[in-house]
Scaffold this motif. Sequence first.
Motif, short mmCIF file in Angstrom:
data_model
loop_
_atom_site.label_atom_id
_atom_site.label_comp_id
_atom_site.label_asym_id
_atom_site.label_seq_id
_atom_site.Cartn_x
_atom_site.Cartn_y
_atom_site.Cartn_z
N ARG A 152 -45.77 -132.46 24.03
CA ARG A 152 -46.95 -131.59 23.93
C ARG A 152 -46.56 -130.13 23.86
O ARG A 152 -47.31 -129.30 23.36
CB ARG A 152 -47.89 -131.83 25.10
CG ARG A 152 -48.61 -133.16 25.00
CD ARG A 152 -49.55 -133.35 26.15
NE ARG A 152 -50.28 -134.60 25.97
CZ ARG A 152 -50.84 -135.27 26.94
NH1 ARG A 152 -50.77 -134.81 28.18
NH2 ARG A 152 -51.48 -136.38 26.71
N ASP A 153 -45.35 -129.80 24.35
CA ASP A 153 -44.85 -128.42 24.28
C ASP A 153 -44.16 -128.14 22.95
O ASP A 153 -43.62 -127.06 22.76
CB ASP A 153 -43.87 -128.17 25.43
CG ASP A 153 -44.54 -128.27 26.79
OD1 ASP A 153 -45.76 -128.06 26.85
OD2 ASP A 153 -43.83 -128.55 27.77
N GLY A 154 -44.14 -129.12 22.05
CA GLY A 154 -43.58 -128.91 20.72
C GLY A 154 -42.14 -129.36 20.57
O GLY A 154 -41.51 -129.06 19.55
N ASP A 155 -41.58 -130.05 21.53
CA ASP A 155 -40.20 -130.52 21.46
C ASP A 155 -40.13 -131.72 20.51
O ASP A 155 -40.67 -132.79 20.79
CB ASP A 155 -39.73 -130.90 22.86
CG ASP A 155 -38.26 -131.29 22.91
OD1 ASP A 155 -37.61 -131.29 21.85
OD2 ASP A 155 -37.78 -131.61 24.01
N SER A 156 -39.44 -131.56 19.37
CA SER A 156 -39.40 -132.62 18.36
C SER A 156 -38.57 -133.82 18.83
O SER A 156 -38.89 -134.97 18.49
CB SER A 156 -38.86 -132.08 17.04
OG SER A 156 -37.54 -131.63 17.20
N GLU A 157 -37.51 -133.59 19.60
CA GLU A 157 -36.70 -134.69 20.13
C GLU A 157 -37.53 -135.51 21.11
O GLU A 157 -37.46 -136.74 21.13
CB GLU A 157 -35.43 -134.16 20.81
CG GLU A 157 -34.58 -135.24 21.46
CD GLU A 157 -34.04 -136.28 20.48
OE1 GLU A 157 -33.71 -137.38 20.96
OE2 GLU A 157 -33.96 -136.03 19.27
N ALA A 158 -38.33 -134.85 21.92
CA ALA A 158 -39.20 -135.55 22.86
C ALA A 158 -40.24 -136.37 22.11
O ALA A 158 -40.60 -137.47 22.54
CB ALA A 158 -39.86 -134.57 23.81
N GLN A 159 -40.72 -135.85 20.99
CA GLN A 159 -41.68 -136.60 20.19
C GLN A 159 -41.04 -137.89 19.65
O GLN A 159 -41.65 -138.96 19.69
CB GLN A 159 -42.17 -135.75 19.01
CG GLN A 159 -43.10 -134.63 19.42
CD GLN A 159 -43.46 -133.73 18.25
OE1 GLN A 159 -42.90 -133.84 17.16
NE2 GLN A 159 -44.40 -132.82 18.49
N ARG A 160 -39.81 -137.76 19.16
CA ARG A 160 -39.10 -138.93 18.65
C ARG A 160 -38.88 -139.95 19.77
O ARG A 160 -39.09 -141.16 19.58
CB ARG A 160 -37.76 -138.51 18.05
CG ARG A 160 -37.04 -139.63 17.32
CD ARG A 160 -35.73 -139.17 16.73
NE ARG A 160 -34.74 -138.86 17.73
CZ ARG A 160 -34.03 -139.78 18.41
NH1 ARG A 160 -34.23 -141.05 18.20
NH2 ARG A 160 -33.14 -139.42 19.30
N GLN A 161 -38.49 -139.48 20.95
CA GLN A 161 -38.26 -140.38 22.09
C GLN A 161 -39.56 -141.06 22.52
O GLN A 161 -39.57 -142.24 22.86
CB GLN A 161 -37.66 -139.60 23.27
CG GLN A 161 -36.26 -139.10 23.04
CD GLN A 161 -35.25 -140.22 23.03
OE1 GLN A 161 -35.45 -141.27 23.63
NE2 GLN A 161 -34.16 -140.00 22.32
N ALA A 162 -40.66 -140.31 22.51
CA ALA A 162 -41.96 -140.88 22.89
C ALA A 162 -42.38 -141.96 21.90
O ALA A 162 -42.89 -143.01 22.30
CB ALA A 162 -43.02 -139.78 22.97
N VAL A 163 -42.14 -141.72 20.61
CA VAL A 163 -42.48 -142.72 19.60
C VAL A 163 -41.62 -143.97 19.78
O VAL A 163 -42.12 -145.10 19.65
CB VAL A 163 -42.33 -142.13 18.18
CG1 VAL A 163 -42.39 -143.21 17.12
CG2 VAL A 163 -43.40 -141.08 17.94
#
Length: 168
Positions: A134-145
């Motif tokens: 939610r803070d815009g971290d693209s790596e975190a987005q990939r990990q969440a997916v």
Amino acid sequence: IGWMVLTYAAVFFGTLILTDDAETTAARPPLTRLFFRWWPLLTLVPLGLLIVSLAERVGAYGITPERYILGLAAATILATLLLQLRKGTRNDHRIPLLIGGIVLLVGSGGPWGAQSVSIASQAARFERELASARDGDSEAQRQAVEALTYLSRSHALENTVDVPLEVE
């Protein structure tokens, strides 16, 4: 590395169980007797590699059933090695079979089973990575997916978040 160590340990313990005979121990060649005496130390290095690699993967990506099984195998191997320190349990090769059976029962189902622990781990990973995403971290987005994909394949999407997400 995990499956290599698991295969090594299975072949090693299988060989010990099948070839250990009290009547033929004295008739073994000296190198074979040396091997049987020092086998716990020979297992420490691969076990250490397994534990380090498993800790690194679980820390980065959470628990999956495969990692859970490798962790149980590492615990079984370590318990067997520790029991080799006691004189009364040394070279009793029934012990790895007993410990392995107990570990299989614990890991096969219920709240301590591989699937339950993996779903709980991936749900926690999803929530943790979602907060960072939610803070815009693209790596975190990939990990969440990736965590969400695992939960979807496990039919456990209801374990994702307690409060529905806001859709804008």
